[in-house]
Design a protein around this motif. Sequence first.
Motif, PDB file in Angstrom:
ATOM      1  N   MET A   1       0.842  -1.174   0.000  1.00  0.00           N
ATOM      2  CA  MET A   1       0.000   0.000   0.000  1.00  0.00           C
ATOM      3  C   MET A   1       0.890   1.242   0.000  1.00  0.00           C
ATOM      4  O   MET A   1       1.859   1.316   0.727  1.00  0.00           O
ATOM      5  CB  MET A   1      -0.901  -0.018   1.235  1.00  0.00           C
ATOM      6  N   ALA A   2       0.554   2.205  -0.801  1.00  0.00           N
ATOM      7  CA  ALA A   2       1.328   3.434  -0.890  1.00  0.00           C
ATOM      8  C   ALA A   2       1.249   4.210   0.413  1.00  0.00           C
ATOM      9  O   ALA A   2       0.237   4.206   1.091  1.00  0.00           O
ATOM     10  CB  ALA A   2       0.830   4.287  -2.047  1.00  0.00           C
ATOM     11  N   GLY A   3       2.348   4.877   0.744  1.00  0.00           N
ATOM     12  CA  GLY A   3       2.414   5.641   1.974  1.00  0.00           C
ATOM     13  C   GLY A   3       2.070   7.101   1.770  1.00  0.00           C
ATOM     14  O   GLY A   3       1.714   7.535   0.678  1.00  0.00           O
ATOM     15  N   ASP A   4       2.185   7.860   2.845  1.00  0.00           N
ATOM     16  CA  ASP A   4       1.950   9.298   2.775  1.00  0.00           C
ATOM     17  C   ASP A   4       3.019   9.964   1.917  1.00  0.00           C
ATOM     18  O   ASP A   4       4.113   9.470   1.774  1.00  0.00           O
ATOM     19  CB  ASP A   4       1.986   9.906   4.182  1.00  0.00           C
ATOM     20  N   GLY A   5       2.684  11.084   1.362  1.00  0.00           N
ATOM     21  CA  GLY A   5       3.656  11.852   0.613  1.00  0.00           C
ATOM     22  C   GLY A   5       4.026  11.252  -0.733  1.00  0.00           C
ATOM     23  O   GLY A   5       5.079  11.546  -1.274  1.00  0.00           O
ATOM     24  N   GLY A   6       3.164  10.401  -1.277  1.00  0.00           N
ATOM     25  CA  GLY A   6       3.445   9.841  -2.590  1.00  0.00           C
ATOM     26  C   GLY A   6       4.508   8.768  -2.595  1.00  0.00           C
ATOM     27  O   GLY A   6       5.074   8.466  -3.641  1.00  0.00           O
ATOM     28  N   ALA A   8       6.016   4.892  -2.230  1.00  0.00           N
ATOM     29  CA  ALA A   8       5.574   3.536  -2.546  1.00  0.00           C
ATOM     30  C   ALA A   8       6.730   2.581  -2.319  1.00  0.00           C
ATOM     31  O   ALA A   8       7.894   2.947  -2.483  1.00  0.00           O
ATOM     32  CB  ALA A   8       5.106   3.449  -3.993  1.00  0.00           C
ATOM     33  N   CYS A   9       6.395   1.367  -1.935  1.00  0.00           N
ATOM     34  CA  CYS A   9       7.429   0.342  -1.835  1.00  0.00           C
ATOM     35  C   CYS A   9       7.374  -0.494  -3.110  1.00  0.00           C
ATOM     36  O   CYS A   9       6.426  -0.396  -3.897  1.00  0.00           O
ATOM     37  CB  CYS A   9       7.267  -0.522  -0.582  1.00  0.00           C
ATOM     38  N   VAL A  10       8.388  -1.300  -3.319  1.00  0.00           N
ATOM     39  CA  VAL A  10       8.450  -2.132  -4.523  1.00  0.00           C
ATOM     40  C   VAL A  10       7.182  -2.968  -4.645  1.00  0.00           C
ATOM     41  O   VAL A  10       6.624  -3.112  -5.737  1.00  0.00           O
ATOM     42  CB  VAL A  10       9.707  -3.022  -4.517  1.00  0.00           C
ATOM     43  N   CYS A  11       6.708  -3.485  -3.523  1.00  0.00           N
ATOM     44  CA  CYS A  11       5.512  -4.347  -3.550  1.00  0.00           C
ATOM     45  C   CYS A  11       4.297  -3.617  -4.114  1.00  0.00           C
ATOM     46  O   CYS A  11       3.397  -4.250  -4.671  1.00  0.00           O
ATOM     47  CB  CYS A  11       5.225  -4.913  -2.170  1.00  0.00           C
ATOM     48  N   ASP A  12       4.254  -2.285  -3.994  1.00  0.00           N
ATOM     49  CA  ASP A  12       3.147  -1.496  -4.544  1.00  0.00           C
ATOM     50  C   ASP A  12       3.247  -1.340  -6.059  1.00  0.00           C
ATOM     51  O   ASP A  12       2.251  -1.018  -6.708  1.00  0.00           O
ATOM     52  CB  ASP A  12       3.126  -0.084  -3.946  1.00  0.00           C
ATOM     53  N   LEU A  13       4.430  -1.527  -6.603  1.00  0.00           N
ATOM     54  CA  LEU A  13       4.670  -1.210  -8.012  1.00  0.00           C
ATOM     55  C   LEU A  13       4.709  -2.421  -8.926  1.00  0.00           C
ATOM     56  O   LEU A  13       4.558  -2.280 -10.141  1.00  0.00           O
ATOM     57  CB  LEU A  13       5.984  -0.428  -8.128  1.00  0.00           C
ATOM     58  N   VAL A  14       4.936  -3.596  -8.375  1.00  0.00           N
ATOM     59  CA  VAL A  14       5.096  -4.807  -9.194  1.00  0.00           C
ATOM     60  C   VAL A  14       3.877  -5.042 -10.089  1.00  0.00           C
ATOM     61  O   VAL A  14       4.010  -5.189 -11.304  1.00  0.00           O
ATOM     62  CB  VAL A  14       5.380  -6.033  -8.299  1.00  0.00           C
TER      63      VAL A  14
END
Length: 63
Positions: A1-6, A8-14
């Motif tokens: 899940m994307a965090g505050d301030g725009g 993202a972790c790799v898991c959000d982008l795969v």
Amino acid sequence: MAGDGGEACVCDLVEPVGLSQPTVSHHLKLLTSAGLVTRAQRGQWAWYAAVPERLREIRELLR
């Protein structure tokens, strides 16, 4: 899940980019090295965020 301030972790982008986790991680490393994104380590996860100033510079170059 994307965090505050725009962020993202790799898991959000795969899934959205349709690439494997190692491939996404590799490209984020390149973007970080180029100064286009920042990386913040939080526990076992690395969070990435675009660098707005660099994006503005790129936008100006493309005009």
